[in-house]
Design a protein around this motif. Structure first.
Motif, PDB file in Angstrom:
ATOM      1  N   GLY A   8     -14.908   5.026 -27.760  1.00 46.66           N
ATOM      2  CA  GLY A   8     -13.649   4.876 -28.481  1.00 46.66           C
ATOM      3  C   GLY A   8     -12.716   6.062 -28.463  1.00 46.66           C
ATOM      4  N   VAL A   9     -12.894   6.968 -27.493  1.00 46.06           N
ATOM      5  CA  VAL A   9     -11.977   8.116 -27.414  1.00 46.06           C
ATOM      6  C   VAL A   9     -10.540   7.595 -27.354  1.00 46.06           C
ATOM      7  CG1 VAL A   9     -11.982   8.337 -24.876  1.00 46.06           C
ATOM      8  CG2 VAL A   9     -11.602  10.331 -26.285  1.00 46.06           C
ATOM      9  N   ARG A  10      -9.650   8.307 -28.018  1.00 45.21           N
ATOM     10  CA  ARG A  10      -8.243   7.883 -28.087  1.00 45.21           C
ATOM     11  C   ARG A  10      -7.335   8.683 -27.163  1.00 45.21           C
ATOM     12  NH1 ARG A  10      -7.445   3.486 -31.649  1.00 45.21           N
ATOM     13  NH2 ARG A  10      -8.957   3.663 -33.301  1.00 45.21           N
ATOM     14  N   VAL A  11      -7.745   9.915 -26.837  1.00 43.43           N
ATOM     15  CA  VAL A  11      -6.928  10.784 -25.990  1.00 43.43           C
ATOM     16  C   VAL A  11      -7.820  11.879 -25.404  1.00 43.43           C
ATOM     17  CG1 VAL A  11      -6.231  12.340 -27.860  1.00 43.43           C
ATOM     18  CG2 VAL A  11      -4.743  12.079 -25.873  1.00 43.43           C
ATOM     19  N   PHE A  12      -7.471  12.329 -24.213  1.00 39.39           N
ATOM     20  CA  PHE A  12      -8.117  13.489 -23.598  1.00 39.39           C
ATOM     21  C   PHE A  12      -7.099  14.614 -23.545  1.00 39.39           C
ATOM     22  CE2 PHE A  12     -10.606  10.033 -21.678  1.00 39.39           C
ATOM     23  CZ  PHE A  12     -11.886  10.489 -21.928  1.00 39.39           C
ATOM     24  N   LYS A  13      -7.563  15.859 -23.689  1.00 38.00           N
ATOM     25  CA  LYS A  13      -6.695  17.014 -23.541  1.00 38.00           C
ATOM     26  C   LYS A  13      -7.292  17.913 -22.473  1.00 38.00           C
ATOM     27  CE  LYS A  13      -4.538  20.925 -25.781  1.00 38.00           C
ATOM     28  NZ  LYS A  13      -4.476  21.773 -26.961  1.00 38.00           N
ATOM     29  N   ILE A  14      -6.449  18.290 -21.517  1.00 39.79           N
ATOM     30  CA  ILE A  14      -6.893  19.085 -20.378  1.00 39.79           C
ATOM     31  C   ILE A  14      -5.979  20.288 -20.231  1.00 39.79           C
ATOM     32  CG2 ILE A  14      -7.145  19.093 -17.879  1.00 39.79           C
ATOM     33  CD1 ILE A  14      -7.663  16.096 -18.039  1.00 39.79           C
ATOM     34  N   HIS A  15      -6.577  21.452 -20.082  1.00 40.79           N
ATOM     35  CA  HIS A  15      -5.804  22.679 -19.867  1.00 40.79           C
ATOM     36  C   HIS A  15      -6.305  23.296 -18.561  1.00 40.79           C
ATOM     37  CE1 HIS A  15      -3.568  26.283 -20.532  1.00 40.79           C
ATOM     38  NE2 HIS A  15      -3.261  25.962 -21.773  1.00 40.79           N
ATOM     39  N   THR A  16      -5.593  23.045 -17.479  1.00 39.77           N
ATOM     40  CA  THR A  16      -6.058  23.451 -16.147  1.00 39.77           C
ATOM     41  C   THR A  16      -6.124  24.955 -15.962  1.00 39.77           C
ATOM     42  OG1 THR A  16      -3.829  23.283 -15.226  1.00 39.77           O
ATOM     43  CG2 THR A  16      -5.214  21.335 -15.097  1.00 39.77           C
ATOM     44  N   VAL A  40      -6.125   5.284 -21.484  1.00 45.94           N
ATOM     45  CA  VAL A  40      -6.287   6.379 -22.447  1.00 45.94           C
ATOM     46  C   VAL A  40      -5.361   7.515 -22.020  1.00 45.94           C
ATOM     47  CG1 VAL A  40      -7.894   8.086 -23.382  1.00 45.94           C
ATOM     48  CG2 VAL A  40      -8.686   5.758 -22.928  1.00 45.94           C
ATOM     49  N   PRO A  41      -4.471   7.960 -22.905  1.00 44.56           N
ATOM     50  CA  PRO A  41      -3.560   9.035 -22.512  1.00 44.56           C
ATOM     51  C   PRO A  41      -4.279  10.372 -22.325  1.00 44.56           C
ATOM     52  CG  PRO A  41      -3.164   8.367 -24.784  1.00 44.56           C
ATOM     53  CD  PRO A  41      -4.216   7.461 -24.240  1.00 44.56           C
ATOM     54  N   VAL A  42      -3.716  11.166 -21.430  1.00 38.43           N
ATOM     55  CA  VAL A  42      -4.233  12.505 -21.142  1.00 38.43           C
ATOM     56  C   VAL A  42      -3.111  13.509 -21.420  1.00 38.43           C
ATOM     57  CG1 VAL A  42      -5.124  14.048 -19.360  1.00 38.43           C
ATOM     58  CG2 VAL A  42      -5.762  11.626 -19.352  1.00 38.43           C
ATOM     59  N   VAL A  43      -3.359  14.420 -22.339  1.00 38.73           N
ATOM     60  CA  VAL A  43      -2.426  15.515 -22.597  1.00 38.73           C
ATOM     61  C   VAL A  43      -2.860  16.668 -21.711  1.00 38.73           C
ATOM     62  CG1 VAL A  43      -1.541  17.151 -24.298  1.00 38.73           C
ATOM     63  CG2 VAL A  43      -2.047  14.792 -24.979  1.00 38.73           C
ATOM     64  N   THR A  44      -1.930  17.196 -20.936  1.00 39.92           N
ATOM     65  CA  THR A  44      -2.268  18.295 -20.054  1.00 39.92           C
ATOM     66  C   THR A  44      -1.263  19.423 -20.175  1.00 39.92           C
ATOM     67  OG1 THR A  44      -2.817  18.940 -17.788  1.00 39.92           O
ATOM     68  CG2 THR A  44      -1.069  17.326 -18.049  1.00 39.92           C
ATOM     69  N   HIS A  45      -1.757  20.615 -20.011  1.00 39.12           N
ATOM     70  CA  HIS A  45      -0.927  21.813 -19.989  1.00 39.12           C
ATOM     71  C   HIS A  45      -1.028  22.370 -18.572  1.00 39.12           C
ATOM     72  CE1 HIS A  45      -0.403  22.137 -24.375  1.00 39.12           C
ATOM     73  NE2 HIS A  45      -1.548  21.499 -24.393  1.00 39.12           N
ATOM     74  N   VAL A  46       0.044  22.288 -17.823  1.00 36.84           N
ATOM     75  CA  VAL A  46       0.044  22.799 -16.458  1.00 36.84           C
ATOM     76  C   VAL A  46       1.037  23.947 -16.292  1.00 36.84           C
ATOM     77  CG1 VAL A  46      -0.790  20.677 -15.399  1.00 36.84           C
ATOM     78  CG2 VAL A  46       1.654  20.999 -15.682  1.00 36.84           C
ATOM     79  N   GLY A  47       1.525  24.446 -17.405  1.00 35.69           N
ATOM     80  CA  GLY A  47       2.480  25.544 -17.360  1.00 35.69           C
ATOM     81  C   GLY A  47       1.838  26.870 -16.994  1.00 35.69           C
ATOM     82  N   HIS A  68      -2.846   8.379  -8.356  1.00 31.88           N
ATOM     83  CA  HIS A  68      -3.261   7.578  -9.511  1.00 31.88           C
ATOM     84  C   HIS A  68      -2.050   7.342 -10.421  1.00 31.88           C
ATOM     85  CE1 HIS A  68      -7.501   8.113  -8.479  1.00 31.88           C
ATOM     86  NE2 HIS A  68      -7.214   9.379  -8.247  1.00 31.88           N
ATOM     87  N   PRO A  69      -1.104   6.515  -9.989  1.00 30.35           N
ATOM     88  CA  PRO A  69       0.143   6.357 -10.748  1.00 30.35           C
ATOM     89  C   PRO A  69      -0.023   5.705 -12.115  1.00 30.35           C
ATOM     90  CG  PRO A  69       0.031   4.776  -8.939  1.00 30.35           C
ATOM     91  CD  PRO A  69      -1.130   5.720  -8.772  1.00 30.35           C
ATOM     92  N   ASP A  70      -1.158   5.087 -12.387  1.00 36.10           N
ATOM     93  CA  ASP A  70      -1.349   4.415 -13.669  1.00 36.10           C
ATOM     94  C   ASP A  70      -2.003   5.286 -14.732  1.00 36.10           C
ATOM     95  OD1 ASP A  70      -0.186   2.087 -12.679  1.00 36.10           O
ATOM     96  OD2 ASP A  70      -2.094   1.338 -11.916  1.00 36.10           O
ATOM     97  N   VAL A  71      -2.282   6.539 -14.407  1.00 38.40           N
ATOM     98  CA  VAL A  71      -2.848   7.444 -15.409  1.00 38.40           C
ATOM     99  C   VAL A  71      -1.754   7.816 -16.406  1.00 38.40           C
ATOM    100  CG1 VAL A  71      -3.833   9.739 -15.811  1.00 38.40           C
ATOM    101  CG2 VAL A  71      -4.610   8.373 -13.869  1.00 38.40           C
ATOM    102  N   PRO A  72      -1.944   7.516 -17.691  1.00 34.52           N
ATOM    103  CA  PRO A  72      -0.925   7.871 -18.680  1.00 34.52           C
ATOM    104  C   PRO A  72      -1.023   9.360 -19.032  1.00 34.52           C
ATOM    105  CG  PRO A  72      -2.681   6.618 -19.725  1.00 34.52           C
ATOM    106  CD  PRO A  72      -3.024   6.728 -18.267  1.00 34.52           C
ATOM    107  N   VAL A  73      -0.040  10.136 -18.597  1.00 35.60           N
ATOM    108  CA  VAL A  73      -0.055  11.589 -18.777  1.00 35.60           C
ATOM    109  C   VAL A  73       1.058  12.010 -19.737  1.00 35.60           C
ATOM    110  CG1 VAL A  73       0.218  13.811 -17.622  1.00 35.60           C
ATOM    111  CG2 VAL A  73      -0.997  11.974 -16.480  1.00 35.60           C
ATOM    112  N   VAL A  74       0.697  12.888 -20.662  1.00 33.03           N
ATOM    113  CA  VAL A  74       1.658  13.547 -21.533  1.00 33.03           C
ATOM    114  C   VAL A  74       1.578  15.028 -21.200  1.00 33.03           C
ATOM    115  CG1 VAL A  74       2.290  14.067 -23.922  1.00 33.03           C
ATOM    116  CG2 VAL A  74       1.273  11.842 -23.352  1.00 33.03           C
ATOM    117  N   VAL A  75       2.700  15.593 -20.766  1.00 32.05           N
ATOM    118  CA  VAL A  75       2.717  17.008 -20.395  1.00 32.05           C
ATOM    119  C   VAL A  75       3.066  17.824 -21.639  1.00 32.05           C
ATOM    120  CG1 VAL A  75       3.751  18.766 -18.930  1.00 32.05           C
ATOM    121  CG2 VAL A  75       3.320  16.466 -18.030  1.00 32.05           C
TER     122      VAL A  75
END
Length: 79
Positions: A8-16, A40-47, A68-75
């Motif tokens: 049931g995860v609601r969001v992933f957060k990734i900091h590359t 499932v949305p993915v919040v990522t920090h690529v700055g 992967h154009p269907d990956v929901p990404v929030v920058v």
């Protein structure tokens, strides 16, 4: 990844920059497919702040979304 989604995860957060990896690393393809399928949305920090490295900047995000154009990404940070 599938186990987290099933749980049931609601969001992933990734900091590359911190994790020292690229979003378009082929080893992540199965994870991206599962995330896209589950929407499932993915919040990522690529700055590049506070200090840029080989894992910052928008290029690997663009390549990921081309594959992967269907990956929901929030920058969350791109500066």
């Amino acid at each position: 990844m599938p186990a987290a989604i099933s749980a049931g995860v609601r969001v992933f957060k990734i900091h590359t920059q911190v994790g020292k990896f690229l979003l378009d690393d082929p080893r992540l393809d199965l994870a991206w497919e599962a995330i896209a399928e589950a929407a499932v949305p993915v919040v990522t920090h690529v700055g590049a702040s506070p200090v840029g490295n080989a894992f910052t900047g928008p290029d690997h995000l663009r390549r990921l979304l081309a594959r992967h154009p269907d990956v929901p990404v929030v920058v969350g940070g791109i500066i």
